[in-house]
Write a protein that holds these residues in place. Structure first.
Motif, PDB file in Angstrom:
ATOM      1  N   ASP A  31      68.585  55.101  57.192  1.00 25.77           N
ATOM      2  CA  ASP A  31      69.945  54.847  57.664  1.00 25.77           C
ATOM      3  C   ASP A  31      70.631  56.103  58.176  1.00 25.77           C
ATOM      4  OD1 ASP A  31      71.056  55.895  55.217  1.00 25.77           O
ATOM      5  OD2 ASP A  31      71.660  53.931  54.500  1.00 25.77           O
TER       6      ASP A  31
ATOM      7  N   THR B 274      64.470  60.856  57.408  1.00 25.30           N
ATOM      8  CA  THR B 274      65.117  59.547  57.430  1.00 25.30           C
ATOM      9  C   THR B 274      65.005  58.915  58.805  1.00 25.30           C
ATOM     10  OG1 THR B 274      67.160  58.355  56.895  1.00 25.30           O
ATOM     11  CG2 THR B 274      67.406  60.474  58.005  1.00 25.30           C
TER      12      THR B 274
ATOM     13  N   ASP C 197      67.088  52.767  51.806  1.00 21.90           N
ATOM     14  CA  ASP C 197      68.226  53.513  52.353  1.00 21.90           C
ATOM     15  C   ASP C 197      68.200  54.946  51.835  1.00 21.90           C
ATOM     16  OD1 ASP C 197      69.444  53.525  49.791  1.00 21.90           O
ATOM     17  OD2 ASP C 197      70.940  52.031  50.331  1.00 21.90           O
TER      18      ASP C 197
END
Length: 112
Positions: free
Chosen positions: A51, A65, A23
């Motif tokens: 995430d 990400t 994450d």
């Protein structure tokens, strides 16, 4: 929360080419821990999270990400739970779309 120094130590002295975290929060902690060891991101190692929390776009360096549809995931989880309670069965698995946001933490130029 995770201790940045412990996270950096867990990565070890022989840095991989990239670190992919489960994450964004862990990825941001890893960035901090690596910086405390004098490791440059992305020049020495690339870091990627998962995430798409809002802070990932503002970190230094900005975090690469995998953006996930958090609102849709929450609604689907609630609907699945209600369905399971009502009919006593779990719904079929569903695949939701994700998007890779390439930013400076994985850019070899340091600019993304």
């Amino acid at each position: 929360g995770e201790d940045p120094t412990l996270v950096a130590e867990a990565i070890g002295p022989d840095l991989p080419d990239a670190i992919v975290c489960y994450d964004d929060t862990l990825a941001l902690v890893a960035l901090d821990g690596l910086r405390s060891r004098g490791v440059r991101v992305p020049e020495d190692v690339a870091v990627v999270g998962f995430d798409g929390i809002p802070f990932s776009a503002w970190s230094n360096p900005r975090l690469t990400t995998v953006l996930t549809p958090m609102g849709q995931i929450g609604r689907l989880a609630a609907d699945t739970l209600v369905l399971a309670i009502e009919i006593g069965e779990m719904a079929d698995a569903q695949i939701l779309p994700v998007e890779l946001a390439v930013r400076a933490s994985s850019s070899r130029s340091g600019r993304a």
